[in-house]
Design a protein around this motif. Structure first.
Motif, short mmCIF file in Angstrom:
data_model
loop_
_atom_site.label_atom_id
_atom_site.label_comp_id
_atom_site.label_asym_id
_atom_site.label_seq_id
_atom_site.Cartn_x
_atom_site.Cartn_y
_atom_site.Cartn_z
N LEU A 1 0.82 -1.21 0.00
CA LEU A 1 0.00 0.00 0.00
C LEU A 1 0.86 1.27 0.00
O LEU A 1 0.53 2.24 -0.69
CB LEU A 1 -0.94 0.00 1.21
N LEU A 2 1.97 1.27 0.73
CA LEU A 2 2.83 2.46 0.76
C LEU A 2 3.41 2.78 -0.62
O LEU A 2 3.58 3.96 -0.96
CB LEU A 2 3.94 2.29 1.79
N ALA B 1 8.39 -2.87 -7.29
CA ALA B 1 9.31 -2.23 -8.25
C ALA B 1 8.65 -2.10 -9.62
O ALA B 1 8.80 -1.07 -10.29
CB ALA B 1 10.61 -3.01 -8.35
N THR B 2 7.93 -3.12 -10.02
CA THR B 2 7.26 -3.09 -11.32
C THR B 2 6.14 -2.05 -11.32
O THR B 2 5.96 -1.33 -12.31
CB THR B 2 6.73 -4.48 -11.68
N ALA B 3 5.41 -1.93 -10.22
CA ALA B 3 4.37 -0.90 -10.13
C ALA B 3 4.99 0.49 -10.26
O ALA B 3 4.48 1.35 -10.98
CB ALA B 3 3.60 -1.04 -8.82
N PHE B 4 6.12 0.71 -9.57
CA PHE B 4 6.81 1.99 -9.68
C PHE B 4 7.26 2.22 -11.13
O PHE B 4 7.11 3.32 -11.67
CB PHE B 4 8.03 2.04 -8.74
N TRP B 5 7.81 1.18 -11.77
CA TRP B 5 8.29 1.30 -13.14
C TRP B 5 7.15 1.62 -14.09
O TRP B 5 7.32 2.39 -15.04
CB TRP B 5 9.03 0.02 -13.53
N HIS B 6 5.99 1.03 -13.86
CA HIS B 6 4.82 1.35 -14.70
C HIS B 6 4.39 2.80 -14.50
O HIS B 6 3.92 3.44 -15.45
CB HIS B 6 3.67 0.39 -14.42
N MET B 7 4.55 3.33 -13.29
CA MET B 7 4.26 4.74 -13.06
C MET B 7 5.20 5.61 -13.88
O MET B 7 4.79 6.59 -14.51
CB MET B 7 4.38 5.07 -11.56
N VAL B 8 6.47 5.22 -13.93
CA VAL B 8 7.46 5.94 -14.74
C VAL B 8 7.05 5.89 -16.21
O VAL B 8 7.11 6.90 -16.93
CB VAL B 8 8.88 5.37 -14.52
N ILE C 1 3.20 6.22 -5.51
CA ILE C 1 2.86 6.33 -6.93
C ILE C 1 1.79 7.39 -7.16
O ILE C 1 1.93 8.25 -8.05
CB ILE C 1 2.41 4.95 -7.48
N ILE C 2 0.75 7.38 -6.35
CA ILE C 2 -0.32 8.37 -6.52
C ILE C 2 0.21 9.77 -6.25
O ILE C 2 -0.10 10.71 -7.00
CB ILE C 2 -1.52 8.02 -5.61
N SER C 3 1.05 9.94 -5.23
CA SER C 3 1.58 11.28 -4.95
C SER C 3 2.48 11.75 -6.09
O SER C 3 2.45 12.93 -6.46
CB SER C 3 2.32 11.30 -3.61
#
Length: 182
Positions: A14-15, A160-167, A20-22
């Motif tokens: 969740l963090l 990490a993949t969720a962060f990368w998708h945000m990028v 990602i949302i921020s």
């Protein structure tokens, strides 16, 4: 039995989703201000935009989308307990991020060689700010992908993949707004 919520369905922590949302909100605000200022000088912004390397930016778009696919593949491979293949996929995704950064560095160096800096025109203020902030996220994402490739816990790979998708998502929005939209 406890009732499940939509949050239980999110992959990863969740963090990470709060981060990602921020980050999406920060980039969204930057793009909103860019578009607002652009309205005040559409001709100047169009002329400045013509100085950008659309080909390099297009290649970078392909690199990040491909990298995102490979990172998602790593999640799938890790869930199947194909750890070596997952690790190699994460390294490949990170290396495409490195190529993205190299192309972005060449683009920034080219602007500097032309004497174009952040205060040349309001367009370039946003160009360097938004692209530089995104490049910093790419660099962080590359490090994150390589770290989880070394310590390949499935939940960490998902984060990490969720962060990368945000990028990826930010670039897929930044590219047309900055390089193509007239």
């Amino acid at each position: 039995m406890a009732a499940s919520s939509a949050l239980d369905e999110l992959p990863g922590d969740l963090l990470m989703w709060i981060l990602i949302i921020s980050e999406l909100l920060v980039f969204g605000a930057g793009l909103a201000v860019f578009l607002s200022v652009r309205i005040t000088d559409t001709l100047g912004f169009a002329q400045a935009q013509d100085m950008l390397d659309r080909t390099g930016a297009g290649i970078n778009t392909i690199l990040l989308i491909t990298s995102g696919f490979i990172a998602a593949l790593a999640c799938h491979l890790r869930r199947e307990n194909r750890r070596r293949a997952a690790r190699l996929s994460l390294v490949a995704a990170a290396m495409l991020g490195v190529v993205f950064l190299w192309i972005k560095g060449v683009e920034f160096a080219d602007k500097a060689e032309q004497g174009i800096v952040w205060d040349t025109h309001a367009f370039f203020n946003f160009y360097f700010l938004l692209n530089g902030f995104h490049a910093a996220h790419v660099a962080f994402g590359v490090v994150l992908l390589l770290l989880v490739a070394c310590w390949d816990i499935a939940e960490n790979i998902e984060d990490a993949t969720a962060f990368w998708h945000m990028v990826d998502l930010i670039w897929v929005i930044l590219f047309p707004v900055m390089y193509l939209l007239r």
